[in-house]
Motif scaffolding. Structure first.
Motif, mmCIF file in Angstrom:
data_model
loop_
_atom_site.group_PDB
_atom_site.id
_atom_site.type_symbol
_atom_site.label_atom_id
_atom_site.label_comp_id
_atom_site.label_asym_id
_atom_site.label_seq_id
_atom_site.Cartn_x
_atom_site.Cartn_y
_atom_site.Cartn_z
ATOM 1 N N ILE A 159 -5.142 42.095 -23.502
ATOM 2 C CA ILE A 159 -3.610 42.362 -23.845
ATOM 3 C C ILE A 159 -3.814 43.898 -23.856
ATOM 4 C CG2 ILE A 159 -1.709 42.575 -25.585
ATOM 5 C CD1 ILE A 159 -2.590 39.814 -26.531
ATOM 6 N N GLN A 160 -4.585 44.623 -24.215
ATOM 7 C CA GLN A 160 -4.791 46.204 -24.293
ATOM 8 C C GLN A 160 -4.889 46.636 -22.831
ATOM 9 O OE1 GLN A 160 -8.021 46.951 -26.873
ATOM 10 N NE2 GLN A 160 -6.864 47.049 -28.591
ATOM 11 N N LEU A 161 -5.591 45.883 -22.024
ATOM 12 C CA LEU A 161 -5.805 46.355 -20.558
ATOM 13 C C LEU A 161 -4.410 46.177 -19.741
ATOM 14 C CD1 LEU A 161 -9.548 44.807 -19.822
ATOM 15 C CD2 LEU A 161 -8.836 47.260 -19.909
ATOM 16 N N MET A 162 -3.678 45.047 -20.053
ATOM 17 C CA MET A 162 -2.393 44.836 -19.418
ATOM 18 C C MET A 162 -1.629 46.106 -19.819
ATOM 19 S SD MET A 162 -2.226 40.845 -19.807
ATOM 20 C CE MET A 162 -0.537 40.547 -19.325
ATOM 21 N N ARG A 163 -1.500 46.457 -21.180
ATOM 22 C CA ARG A 163 -0.491 47.645 -21.284
ATOM 23 C C ARG A 163 -0.869 48.756 -20.894
ATOM 24 N NH1 ARG A 163 -0.051 46.123 -28.065
ATOM 25 N NH2 ARG A 163 1.306 44.306 -27.811
ATOM 26 N N ARG A 164 -2.200 48.995 -20.679
ATOM 27 C CA ARG A 164 -2.790 50.225 -20.249
ATOM 28 C C ARG A 164 -2.193 50.271 -18.537
ATOM 29 N NH1 ARG A 164 -8.720 50.468 -22.441
ATOM 30 N NH2 ARG A 164 -8.317 50.876 -24.587
ATOM 31 N N ARG A 165 -2.486 49.290 -17.907
ATOM 32 C CA ARG A 165 -2.112 48.990 -16.497
ATOM 33 C C ARG A 165 -0.428 49.162 -16.233
ATOM 34 N NH1 ARG A 165 -6.658 44.594 -14.975
ATOM 35 N NH2 ARG A 165 -8.350 45.887 -15.302
ATOM 36 N N SER A 166 0.246 48.887 -17.099
ATOM 37 C CA SER A 166 1.606 48.316 -16.980
ATOM 38 C C SER A 166 2.411 49.812 -17.212
ATOM 39 C CB SER A 166 2.252 47.652 -17.884
ATOM 40 O OG SER A 166 2.198 47.894 -19.067
ATOM 41 N N VAL B 169 -11.426 38.526 -26.938
ATOM 42 C CA VAL B 169 -10.976 38.335 -25.661
ATOM 43 C C VAL B 169 -9.544 38.679 -25.384
ATOM 44 C CG1 VAL B 169 -10.851 37.019 -23.328
ATOM 45 C CG2 VAL B 169 -12.789 37.071 -24.916
ATOM 46 N N LEU B 170 -8.689 38.090 -26.062
ATOM 47 C CA LEU B 170 -7.136 37.963 -26.000
ATOM 48 C C LEU B 170 -6.774 39.451 -26.141
ATOM 49 C CD1 LEU B 170 -5.919 34.636 -27.385
ATOM 50 C CD2 LEU B 170 -5.982 35.425 -25.168
ATOM 51 N N VAL B 171 -7.338 40.179 -27.294
ATOM 52 C CA VAL B 171 -6.911 41.464 -27.864
ATOM 53 C C VAL B 171 -7.138 42.357 -26.584
ATOM 54 C CG1 VAL B 171 -7.364 43.371 -29.465
ATOM 55 C CG2 VAL B 171 -6.961 40.855 -30.082
ATOM 56 N N THR B 172 -8.478 42.346 -26.055
ATOM 57 C CA THR B 172 -8.830 43.267 -24.951
ATOM 58 C C THR B 172 -8.329 42.984 -23.964
ATOM 59 O OG1 THR B 172 -11.331 43.147 -25.872
ATOM 60 C CG2 THR B 172 -10.823 43.993 -24.097
ATOM 61 N N SER C 30 -20.912 39.324 -30.176
ATOM 62 C CA SER C 30 -21.011 40.942 -30.726
ATOM 63 C C SER C 30 -20.745 42.037 -29.982
ATOM 64 C CB SER C 30 -22.485 41.141 -31.058
ATOM 65 O OG SER C 30 -23.049 40.307 -32.071
ATOM 66 N N VAL C 31 -20.802 41.579 -28.578
ATOM 67 C CA VAL C 31 -20.314 42.648 -27.533
ATOM 68 C C VAL C 31 -18.855 42.574 -27.508
ATOM 69 C CG1 VAL C 31 -20.372 43.523 -25.359
ATOM 70 C CG2 VAL C 31 -22.692 42.382 -26.439
ATOM 71 N N ILE C 32 -18.342 41.486 -27.302
ATOM 72 C CA ILE C 32 -16.917 41.254 -27.038
ATOM 73 C C ILE C 32 -15.955 41.640 -28.300
ATOM 74 C CG2 ILE C 32 -15.083 39.589 -26.487
ATOM 75 C CD1 ILE C 32 -17.295 37.997 -24.868
ATOM 76 N N ILE C 33 -16.561 40.931 -29.393
ATOM 77 C CA ILE C 33 -15.837 41.627 -30.593
ATOM 78 C C ILE C 33 -15.828 42.995 -31.021
ATOM 79 C CG2 ILE C 33 -16.230 41.206 -33.254
ATOM 80 C CD1 ILE C 33 -17.201 38.275 -32.824
ATOM 81 N N GLY C 34 -16.933 43.660 -30.501
ATOM 82 C CA GLY C 34 -17.037 45.110 -30.336
ATOM 83 C C GLY C 34 -16.240 45.898 -29.408
ATOM 84 N N GLY C 35 -15.267 45.009 -28.766
ATOM 85 C CA GLY C 35 -14.543 45.729 -27.791
ATOM 86 C C GLY C 35 -14.577 45.767 -26.379
ATOM 87 N N THR C 36 -15.908 45.277 -25.829
ATOM 88 C CA THR C 36 -16.220 45.457 -24.524
ATOM 89 C C THR C 36 -15.514 44.361 -23.728
ATOM 90 O OG1 THR C 36 -18.252 46.460 -25.088
ATOM 91 C CG2 THR C 36 -18.323 45.277 -22.883
ATOM 92 N N SER C 37 -14.986 44.778 -22.656
ATOM 93 C CA SER C 37 -14.196 44.062 -21.693
ATOM 94 C C SER C 37 -15.034 42.967 -20.748
ATOM 95 C CB SER C 37 -12.895 44.687 -20.886
ATOM 96 O OG SER C 37 -12.409 43.946 -20.107
#
Length: 310
Positions: free
Chosen positions: A303-310, A298-301, A244-251
């Motif tokens: 990928i989003q973190l990688m895009r923010r850092r790049s 997990v993959l979506v989160t 539930s936590v991960i599906i909700g977007g928490t990394s």
């Protein structure tokens, strides 16, 4: 996630006549409440960069402690069963808090990964629950106790009301308090948080205690529903809670996440499980679907973190 949830609701409305009924929707809320209370506490822990696998065992221990404490006190004549069960609840919360403190102390003092610590504690606590209950359900509980887990107020299940109260409390803490901001800072970069004056150890210990207290609350609810305590309660709940936590977007990497996201994740998982049950989907297939959802989240989160850092 909200769009996918809406699509599932629309499809199920046409596929199953029993889905969009008041009784079924309230049943989803009731079922969500047991793991949901823990999920909000787990959100704090994961945002802080840690994890707790021992929450299911605390659920089991709570039911056993409440039943044994109330039974022993009532049998001794010290107090009535009605009062004794309240004492049992308080004792279970104190023990849950101490378990969380112990977990937090070990991971901050000796830098042992919380995954390893809580995995070990999970087995220890399950063992303690089994030993003190002698492997049998504990059923010495007053009749009014059932209201907590199975009662209704204006046709709304009491567990659902408690779930919303826990959500509101942790939502406020994480979004509008200094401590909430500290949790995000600690999970994002512990060293930077320490240099800025945040007591990293204290923040992590408090988070570990918070999720254990949430687990104790859930333990009270589940033991109230079935009017007994058993060392078998709570097994496998870690997967549902963390899902539930991960599906909700928490990394899982810490520092990113929202309590509201966890609430949406809970609703999504609750509706999905209910839909698969109504459609008579094989239980083993349900595990596969949930596992795929976790992996996708997990993959979506990531990928989003990688895009923010790049």
């Amino acid at each position: 996630m909200e769009i996918v949830l809406l699509l599932i609701i629309i499809v199920m409305t046409f596929v199953s006549n029993g889905f969009l009924t008041t009784d079924n929707l309230l049943n989803i809320l009731r079922n969500m409440a047991l793991q949901g209370c823990i999920a909000f506490g787990m959100t704090m822990v994961i945002i802080a960069g840690e994890i707790d696998l021992s929450i299911g065992s605390t659920v089991a221990l709570t039911g056993v402690i409440v039943g044994l404490t109330s039974g022993k006190l009532a049998e001794s004549g010290i107090m009535s069963l009605d009062v004794a069960v309240i004492v049992g609840i308080l004792v279970s919360f104190i023990i849950a808090g101490l378990i969380g403190m112990f977990n937090g102390w070990l991971l901050t003092k000796y830098k042992v990964p919380s995954f390893i610590i809580t995995l070990a504690v999970m087995n220890i606590v399950y063992g303690i629950a089994a030993v003190i209950s002698k492997g049998f359900p504990v059923t010495t509980l007053p009749s009014w106790y059932n209201v907590l887990g199975a009662g209704q107020i204006y046709k709304i299940p009491v567990p659902a009301i408690i779930l919303l109260a826990v959500f509101a409390l942790i939502f406020v803490v994480m979004n509008y308090t200094k401590f909430g901001r500290s949790v995000y800072a600690v999970g994002g970069n512990p060293e930077s948080a320490r240099l800025s004056g945040i007591n990293v150890k204290k923040v992590k210990i408090v988070c570990m205690m918070a999720v254990q207290l949430c687990a104790a609350l859930s333990g009270v609810l589940v033991s109230s529903q079935v009017m007994s305590g058993s060392f078998n309660f709570g097994k496998g709940w870690e997967m549902i809670v963390i899902s539930s936590v991960i599906i909700g977007g928490t990394s899982l990497f810490g520092g990113v996440g929202k309590v509201w996201g966890t609430f949406v994740g809970l609703i999504f998982l609750g509706v999905l499980i209910n839909a698969m049950t109504l459609l008579n989907v094989n239980e083993y297939i349900q595990y596969i679907v949930r596992g795929c959802l976790i992996l996708a989240a997990v993959l979506v989160t990531t990928i989003q973190l990688m895009r923010r850092r790049s």
